[in-house]
Structure formats: C-alpha cells, structure tokens
Design a protein around this motif. Structure first.
Motif, PDB file in Angstrom:
ATOM      1  N   THR A   1       0.836  -1.202   0.000  1.00  0.00           N
ATOM      2  CA  THR A   1       0.000   0.000   0.000  1.00  0.00           C
ATOM      3  C   THR A   1       0.871   1.253   0.000  1.00  0.00           C
ATOM      4  O   THR A   1       2.004   1.237   0.484  1.00  0.00           O
ATOM      5  CB  THR A   1      -0.918   0.064   1.241  1.00  0.00           C
TER       6      THR A   1
ATOM      7  N   GLU B   1      -8.912   4.401  -2.186  1.00  0.00           N
ATOM      8  CA  GLU B   1      -7.908   3.345  -1.983  1.00  0.00           C
ATOM      9  C   GLU B   1      -8.528   1.970  -1.762  1.00  0.00           C
ATOM     10  O   GLU B   1      -8.096   0.985  -2.371  1.00  0.00           O
ATOM     11  CB  GLU B   1      -7.005   3.698  -0.799  1.00  0.00           C
TER      12      GLU B   1
ATOM     13  N   LEU C   1      -7.940  -1.344  -3.956  1.00  0.00           N
ATOM     14  CA  LEU C   1      -7.402  -2.574  -3.355  1.00  0.00           C
ATOM     15  C   LEU C   1      -8.306  -3.768  -3.643  1.00  0.00           C
ATOM     16  O   LEU C   1      -7.821  -4.860  -3.966  1.00  0.00           O
ATOM     17  CB  LEU C   1      -7.217  -2.398  -1.849  1.00  0.00           C
TER      18      LEU C   1
ATOM     19  N   LEU D   1      -1.233  -8.645  -0.280  1.00  0.00           N
ATOM     20  CA  LEU D   1      -1.288  -7.200  -0.111  1.00  0.00           C
ATOM     21  C   LEU D   1      -0.629  -6.838   1.220  1.00  0.00           C
ATOM     22  O   LEU D   1      -1.132  -7.192   2.284  1.00  0.00           O
ATOM     23  CB  LEU D   1      -2.739  -6.707  -0.129  1.00  0.00           C
TER      24      LEU D   1
END
Length: 203
Positions: free
Chosen positions: A5, A13, A17, A28
């Motif tokens: 991130t 965001e 994602l 992630l």
C-alpha cells in the motif's frame, strides 16, 4: 506478485485494493506507518472478509486475531528482537516476511521467513534519491539462502519485471509503479501478465 500500500492517503484506496485482489493479487502488504491502531483497524475493517487471508501486517500486530490475519512483515529492527516477537505473536503468525538491503543480510536470515524483500533493485519510483548502491543481480549470484524466497523491490515496473525474474528473483513487489500511475488497475494487470508469462514459460 505482491503489492504494498501507499504509506499515505490515496483517494478511493479501498476500492482500488478490492479491484487488485479481485484481479488475482497474491498478497497485499498493508504498510501505513503513521496510522494509529484505531485507524489501522478502521482501514482493515473496510476490506472484504474473503481477502483477509491475503493481507500482511507491517505493524499493529495485535489486530491480527480480531481480523483473522496470520501474515506479518518485520522490519530489520524488529528482526533483531525476533525472540520477543515470537513470545508475543507466534500463535497468530503463520507466515513471516522481512526486509533486507544486501545479499549478506538475506543469506543470514533465519529459516522461519517465508520470503524477504531485497531492495532497492532499481531506482525507486516512490522515494526520491533512493537507488541501488550495489548491483543486486550480481549480488544474487552469491545467494546461499534457498529456504527463503527473495522478492525484488524498488523501482519494479512493467519494463523490468521480466529481467528481475530471469536473473534470480523468485517474485516481485510493486509500490510506486501502482500508486504513481493514473490507472493502477491497468498497470497491475500489465505487470501481472508479464510475471505470469514468465512463470509459465519453459525453463
């Protein structure tokens, strides 16, 4: 392939994602160094339950149990106090990763690390004036640790993924190439296509 991130706020965001994860993102890494524990909890809470097994925490490990997360990433400093970490979190943590910046550091890792970032491979996209001090492709020829996977980080984009994978790295991690791009999803899909074509090509 791994995506980290952006450490700072990104518009839409969570939506981005989710799109990355739906497109098949393997892992992630949630790296938000300035987030309080409450902010981190609020952030993770927005990510769909079905993707929690792909999340890797860089801090606020105490949240792991509440959110069903079992992947932790340790900084170099945290790695120095590994015994203390195990005493607190070993029951919650099934997968452990860390960061290294030299082949010597990578070779000296304990066997318990599933993978480690080795960086910077190329000039960073997200950090100004952050570039390799040594040729990490040459350094990889001195690799002795084959228990831990080595992940290329730093300046990785669609132009150099193939080179990274052809020259000894097991996988790549993306940061600036995703978050500095006008279309992060399109960029991810391009990078993913290159990485997948390499993994499927005959040795």
């Amino acid at each position: 392939m791994i995506v980290i991130t952006n450490p700072f706020f990104i518009k839409d965001e969570i939506q981005i994602l989710h799109s990355l994860l739906e497109e098949g993102l393997s892992l992630l890494h949630i790296r938000k160094p300035d987030f309080s524990e409450a902010e981190m909890a609020q952030f993770i809470h927005q990510i769909k339950l079905e993707f929690r097994n792909k999340l890797v925490l860089h801090n606020h490990y105490d949240l792991a149990e509440d959110f069903g997360i079992n992947r932790f990433h340790l900084s170099e400093k945290e790695r120095d106090v590994l015994n203390q970490f195990h005493a607190r979190f070993s029951k919650r943590c099934k997968f452990l990763s860390t960061s290294t910046h030299s082949i010597e550091d990578f070779n000296s890792l304990e066997n318990e690390f599933d993978y480690a970032f080795l960086s910077p491979v190329f000039k960073s996209i997200s950090k100004e004036n952050y570039q390799p001090k040594t040729d990490l492709f040459e350094a990889l020829k001195l690799r002795k640790n084959y228990t831990t996977k080595v992940i290329a980080l730093g300046g990785i984009d669609s132009q150099n993924i193939q080179k990274s994978l052809e020259n000894g790295f097991n996988d790549v991690a993306l940061l600036g190439s995703i978050w500095n791009n006008e279309n992060p999803i399109k960029q991810f899909k391009l990078c993913q296509k290159i990485a997948l074509s390499h993994s499927q090509s005959p040795v």
